[in-house]
Design a protein around this motif. Structure first.
Motif, PDB file in Angstrom:
ATOM      1  N   LYS A   1       0.731  -1.129  -0.119  1.00  0.00           N
ATOM      2  CA  LYS A   1       0.083   0.238   0.088  1.00  0.00           C
ATOM      3  C   LYS A   1       0.934   1.275   0.074  1.00  0.00           C
ATOM      4  N   VAL A   2       0.359   2.294  -0.417  1.00  0.00           N
ATOM      5  CA  VAL A   2       1.007   3.703  -0.240  1.00  0.00           C
ATOM      6  C   VAL A   2       0.005   4.761   0.152  1.00  0.00           C
ATOM      7  N   HIS A   3       0.473   5.061   1.320  1.00  0.00           N
ATOM      8  CA  HIS A   3      -0.152   6.452   1.918  1.00  0.00           C
ATOM      9  C   HIS A   3      -0.072   7.594   1.371  1.00  0.00           C
ATOM     10  N   HIS A   4      -1.446   8.231   1.094  1.00  0.00           N
ATOM     11  CA  HIS A   4      -1.289   9.620   0.398  1.00  0.00           C
ATOM     12  C   HIS A   4      -1.640  10.563   1.543  1.00  0.00           C
ATOM     13  N   PRO A   5      -0.755  11.697   1.666  1.00  0.00           N
ATOM     14  CA  PRO A   5      -1.230  12.553   2.730  1.00  0.00           C
ATOM     15  C   PRO A   5      -2.245  13.382   2.748  1.00  0.00           C
ATOM     16  N   GLY A   6      -3.169  13.324   1.687  1.00  0.00           N
ATOM     17  CA  GLY A   6      -4.281  14.307   1.398  1.00  0.00           C
ATOM     18  C   GLY A   6      -3.931  15.446   0.675  1.00  0.00           C
ATOM     19  N   ILE A   7      -4.704  16.309   0.506  1.00  0.00           N
ATOM     20  CA  ILE A   7      -4.564  17.571  -0.310  1.00  0.00           C
ATOM     21  C   ILE A   7      -5.298  18.634   0.469  1.00  0.00           C
ATOM     22  N   LYS A   8      -4.652  19.754   0.525  1.00  0.00           N
ATOM     23  CA  LYS A   8      -5.291  20.997   1.336  1.00  0.00           C
ATOM     24  C   LYS A   8      -6.252  21.753   0.441  1.00  0.00           C
ATOM     25  N   ALA A   9      -7.295  22.047   0.991  1.00  0.00           N
ATOM     26  CA  ALA A   9      -8.407  22.615   0.180  1.00  0.00           C
ATOM     27  C   ALA A   9      -7.812  24.112  -0.330  1.00  0.00           C
ATOM     28  N   GLN A  10      -8.040  24.191  -1.600  1.00  0.00           N
ATOM     29  CA  GLN A  10      -7.606  25.335  -2.351  1.00  0.00           C
ATOM     30  C   GLN A  10      -8.725  26.212  -2.981  1.00  0.00           C
ATOM     31  N   PRO A  11      -9.671  26.690  -2.250  1.00  0.00           N
ATOM     32  CA  PRO A  11     -10.916  27.009  -2.955  1.00  0.00           C
ATOM     33  C   PRO A  11     -10.662  28.369  -3.725  1.00  0.00           C
ATOM     34  N   TYR A  12     -11.243  28.233  -5.086  1.00  0.00           N
ATOM     35  CA  TYR A  12     -11.174  29.181  -6.152  1.00  0.00           C
ATOM     36  C   TYR A  12     -12.574  29.367  -6.651  1.00  0.00           C
ATOM     37  N   LEU A  13     -13.707  28.400  -6.723  1.00  0.00           N
ATOM     38  CA  LEU A  13     -15.053  28.862  -7.217  1.00  0.00           C
ATOM     39  C   LEU A  13     -15.752  29.511  -6.147  1.00  0.00           C
ATOM     40  N   ARG A  14     -15.924  28.954  -5.186  1.00  0.00           N
ATOM     41  CA  ARG A  14     -16.730  29.681  -3.990  1.00  0.00           C
ATOM     42  C   ARG A  14     -16.280  31.163  -3.675  1.00  0.00           C
ATOM     43  N   PRO A  15     -15.002  31.464  -3.362  1.00  0.00           N
ATOM     44  CA  PRO A  15     -14.279  32.522  -3.370  1.00  0.00           C
ATOM     45  C   PRO A  15     -14.860  33.622  -4.591  1.00  0.00           C
ATOM     46  N   ALA A  16     -14.715  33.315  -5.760  1.00  0.00           N
ATOM     47  CA  ALA A  16     -15.203  33.947  -6.773  1.00  0.00           C
ATOM     48  C   ALA A  16     -16.746  34.196  -7.028  1.00  0.00           C
ATOM     49  N   ILE A  17     -17.690  33.226  -6.551  1.00  0.00           N
ATOM     50  CA  ILE A  17     -18.813  33.295  -6.661  1.00  0.00           C
ATOM     51  C   ILE A  17     -19.297  34.292  -5.426  1.00  0.00           C
ATOM     52  N   GLU A  18     -18.572  34.189  -4.260  1.00  0.00           N
ATOM     53  CA  GLU A  18     -18.882  35.188  -3.205  1.00  0.00           C
ATOM     54  C   GLU A  18     -18.617  36.624  -3.923  1.00  0.00           C
ATOM     55  N   MET A  19     -17.942  36.970  -4.840  1.00  0.00           N
ATOM     56  CA  MET A  19     -17.847  38.116  -5.177  1.00  0.00           C
ATOM     57  C   MET A  19     -18.859  38.621  -6.298  1.00  0.00           C
ATOM     58  N   THR A  20     -19.766  37.904  -6.592  1.00  0.00           N
ATOM     59  CA  THR A  20     -20.622  38.156  -7.328  1.00  0.00           C
ATOM     60  C   THR A  20     -21.505  39.614  -7.167  1.00  0.00           C
ATOM     61  N   GLU A  21     -21.648  39.829  -5.754  1.00  0.00           N
ATOM     62  CA  GLU A  21     -22.190  40.921  -5.247  1.00  0.00           C
ATOM     63  C   GLU A  21     -21.506  42.480  -5.756  1.00  0.00           C
ATOM     64  N   ILE A  22     -20.377  42.052  -5.297  1.00  0.00           N
ATOM     65  CA  ILE A  22     -19.570  43.207  -5.705  1.00  0.00           C
ATOM     66  C   ILE A  22     -19.431  43.629  -7.149  1.00  0.00           C
ATOM     67  N   PHE A  23     -19.074  42.618  -8.125  1.00  0.00           N
ATOM     68  CA  PHE A  23     -19.260  42.718  -9.404  1.00  0.00           C
ATOM     69  C   PHE A  23     -20.696  43.206  -9.963  1.00  0.00           C
ATOM     70  N   TRP A  24     -21.772  42.779  -9.496  1.00  0.00           N
ATOM     71  CA  TRP A  24     -23.021  43.095  -9.934  1.00  0.00           C
ATOM     72  C   TRP A  24     -23.364  44.605  -9.420  1.00  0.00           C
ATOM     73  N   ARG A  25     -23.070  44.881  -8.373  1.00  0.00           N
ATOM     74  CA  ARG A  25     -22.963  46.289  -8.106  1.00  0.00           C
ATOM     75  C   ARG A  25     -22.257  47.266  -9.070  1.00  0.00           C
ATOM     76  N   ALA A  26     -20.921  46.824  -9.212  1.00  0.00           N
ATOM     77  CA  ALA A  26     -20.315  47.766 -10.128  1.00  0.00           C
ATOM     78  C   ALA A  26     -20.929  47.658 -11.475  1.00  0.00           C
ATOM     79  N   HIS A  27     -21.335  46.894 -12.003  1.00  0.00           N
ATOM     80  CA  HIS A  27     -22.037  46.783 -13.338  1.00  0.00           C
ATOM     81  C   HIS A  27     -23.630  47.271 -13.486  1.00  0.00           C
ATOM     82  N   ALA A  28     -24.124  47.376 -12.378  1.00  0.00           N
ATOM     83  CA  ALA A  28     -25.520  47.627 -12.167  1.00  0.00           C
ATOM     84  C   ALA A  28     -25.565  49.083 -11.977  1.00  0.00           C
TER      85      ALA A  28
END
Length: 156
Positions: free
Chosen positions: A123-150
């Motif tokens: 067997k081989v032990h995999h140490p796992g992968i640290k979360a590196q969020p990219y979609l969720r933080p981008a979606i959280e910026m929706t309101e900022i982008f919306w206000r700028a365009h609106a």
């Protein structure tokens, strides 16, 4: 005021959906400027592109495959328009949410072996992968982008 709703799904790849209900905002615009639905749709479209670009900017890059696979599309009609942003890359969810450590076992053989290994192993032990969020933080910026365009609606 526009209302924002996000839903996340975790399947093959990763996708996040955002719905912008522009009904109240558009009512106010119609009162002041007349029929502005095309301008509102353009503001939603610009917001969609900004969120997609923000996700691409935030994603960790090793080969560029995940970054180039991030796409978005418009959804909805009438006064309820929105977009879906996501990717079909299999490991996208592992990057976004991370992975706990785990062991890898052989499926068909009695041991694992690869070029460069000193000897076969059970067997081989995999140490796992640290979360590196990219979609969720981008979606959280929706309101900022919306206000700028609106805020630009009616100024063109």
């Amino acid at each position: 005021m526009a209302r924002f709703r996000s839903t996340g799904r975790l399947r093959l790849g990763t996708s996040v959906s955002t719905q912008i209900n522009t009904r109240q905002y558009e009512r106010g615009l119609r009162r002041w400027f007349g029929g502005m639905s095309d301008d509102v749709k353009r503001a939603v479209e610009a917001t969609r592109i900004d969120v997609q670009n923000e996700a691409r900017r935030r994603v960790p890059v090793k080969t560029g495959r995940l970054r180039s696979s991030i796409v978005s599309r418009a959804e909805g009609s009438g006064r309820s328009v929105g977009y879906v942003i996501g990717t079909n890359v299999v490991y996208a969810a592992a990057i976004e949410y991370g992975l706990d450590e785990f062991d890898i076992f052989p499926k068909k053989k009695k041991a694992l072996y690869w070029p460069g290994a000193a000897h076969p192993v059970a067997k081989v032990h995999h140490p796992g992968i640290k979360a590196q969020p990219y979609l969720r933080p981008a979606i959280e910026m929706t309101e900022i982008f919306w206000r700028a365009h609106a805020s630009q609606i009616g100024r063109r």
